[in-house]
Design an enzyme around this catalytic site. Structure first.
Site, short mmCIF file in Angstrom:
data_model
loop_
_atom_site.label_atom_id
_atom_site.label_comp_id
_atom_site.label_asym_id
_atom_site.label_seq_id
_atom_site.Cartn_x
_atom_site.Cartn_y
_atom_site.Cartn_z
N TYR A 280 -11.02 2.23 5.25
CA TYR A 280 -9.83 1.69 4.38
C TYR A 280 -10.50 0.75 3.09
O TYR A 280 -10.77 -0.26 3.60
CB TYR A 280 -8.84 1.09 5.22
CG TYR A 280 -7.31 1.11 4.40
CD1 TYR A 280 -6.83 2.15 3.61
CD2 TYR A 280 -6.57 -0.07 4.73
CE1 TYR A 280 -5.65 1.97 2.94
CE2 TYR A 280 -5.36 -0.06 4.14
CZ TYR A 280 -4.85 0.95 3.22
OH TYR A 280 -3.54 0.78 2.65
N LYS B 179 0.16 3.30 -3.18
CA LYS B 179 -1.23 4.11 -2.81
C LYS B 179 -0.84 5.49 -3.43
O LYS B 179 -1.27 6.33 -4.09
CB LYS B 179 -2.02 4.00 -1.98
CG LYS B 179 -2.75 2.82 -1.79
CD LYS B 179 -3.72 2.77 -0.43
CE LYS B 179 -4.72 1.57 -0.58
NZ LYS B 179 -4.11 0.19 -0.62
N SER C 248 0.91 -1.28 0.02
CA SER C 248 -0.05 0.02 0.06
C SER C 248 0.85 1.30 -0.04
O SER C 248 0.30 2.39 -0.08
CB SER C 248 -1.01 0.08 1.09
OG SER C 248 -2.00 -1.11 0.76
#
Length: 384
Positions: A168, A61, A58
């Site tokens: 999330y 991201k 992540s």
């Protein structure tokens, strides 16, 4: 002063808290620390280092978010426009309200989610490991998680109306597809041309070469005896789409260039990636009166522990923002995020410092690894 930081890393590996660790940091003038401890794979002699290839998960991201912000600066993307303006199929998503036996109970969403809400994780989308309803939805519909790389990921429902809470989820996978629609390029090609290439991040990729894989760090799990075991856990190597939410491999040195770009207000050397005002907005509260949850329970203990961030945190454009400075650590207003295999980075504009720490294991945010992260951060600031 680096000896104190080296000791933090070595102690964590020697205690078995982590299988291995690499850490790196810079100020506005350049590198101030890099170090590592342990082997790339437990049981082997080859050490982990700042050029080792890792699944940054992540931490991808923020890279995809930067791509979206570039498209907004260029007039190809409106952050406050509905997602379905760019991806009409997003309008088909409903809100999951529970189950009637094994049948999901779905209703229409109360609003149209915007691109900004994808960036801020306020669209209502979720992940299975922190939301038991979406985990069960995947099980009863036989839909694999996002990690499988299958396009069925994009059928997952919302778990809240857009704009009502921070949750999330697979927002940045949708965002990567928005970037593709806005730019007319595949996400891998877009990132190479507009972010990774200009920053010299030549070892950051969605698919490793054979040479890179030979230099990669495998994901470790604890065996029944509690000892670390290297595994072949990995992403789908033939995914249906390039994941803006988790798909990149990188090295600590490569990703530090990205961190330094953010620390530099959007520029690194002669490469300007974003305008300073855009970067300033990324480090500014974008979720209004909503809060980042102080505590998140796990829905899948094999994947992650619960996450305790403490009260008062906010979310910017792709970054978790702390509003309070803990003694000897990053200043208030710093931006940070992490990857599920226990990789973490932060950027502290007020202090002019950025750091990152990397290992490769599950579950995420294991308390001993989080203590190592905190000890590294404190030792780093004490050395400056």
């Amino acid at each position: 002063m680096s000896a104190a930081i080296d000791h933090v890393l070595a102690r964590a590996v020697e205690a078995g808290d982590v299988p291995n660790v690499a850490a790196i940091a810079a100020d506005r003038d350049g590198l101030v620390y890099e170090g590592a401890a342990g082997p790339r794979a437990v049981g082997q002699d080859d050490p982990i280092g700042p050029d080792s290839m890792l699944r940054i998960a992540s931490m991808t991201k923020m890279v995809a978010t930067v791509a979206a912000l570039q498209q907004a600066e260029r007039g190809n993307l409106e952050l406050d426009a509905p997602v379905d303006n760019y991806l009409p199929e997003f309008a088909d998503l409903h809100v999951l309200e529970g189950f009637d036996g094994d049948t999901p109970k779905l209703r229409p969403a109360g609003a149209r989610a915007t691109v900004r809400q994808l960036i801020t994780h306020t669209s209502g989308l979720s992940y299975w490991f922190w939301n038991s309803d979406i985990k069960r939805w995947g099980e009863v519909t036989d839909t694999p998680t996002v990690l499988a790389g299958q396009s069925s990921t994009f059928t997952a429902p919302l778990v809240a109306d857009p704009g009502t809470r921070w949750e999330y989820g697979v927002n940045t996978d949708w965002l990567g597809r928005v970037v593709e629609a806005a730019s007319g390029q595949s996400l891998d090609a877009y990132l190479d041309a507009n972010v990774l290439g200009p920053l010299g991040m030549h070892h950051t990729t969605f698919l490793m070469t054979e040479e890179q894989r030979a230099n990669s760090v495998p994901v470790h799990l604890r065996g029944e005896d509690g000892e670390w075991v290297a595994t072949d856990v990995d992403w789908n190597q033939e995914p249906d789409w390039w994941s803006g939410g988790h798909g990149l491999y990188s090295t600590p040195r490569d990703y530090l260039a990205f961190q330094r770009m953010l620390l530099g207000g959007g520029a690194l050397g002669d490469a300007r990636i974003l305008e300073r005002a855009t970067v300033d907005a990324a480090f500014t509260n974008q979720i209004g009166s909503l809060d980042f949850p102080a505590s998140i329970s796990t829905a899948d203990p094999q994947t992650t522990f619960g996450f305790d961030a403490g009260p008062g945190n906010k979310w910017g454009l792709g970054l978790l923002l702390n509003t309070v400075q803990e003694p000897g650590k990053r200043a208030a207003g710093s931006g940070a995020w992490a990857g599920i295999f226990n990789t973490h980075f932060w950027v502290d504009p007020s202090s002019g410092v950025t750091g990152a720490i990397y290992t490769q294991f599950l579950p995420f945010v294991e308390p001993r690894a989080m203590k190592m992260y905190a000890d590294f951060e404190q030792a780093l600031y004490a050395s400056l």
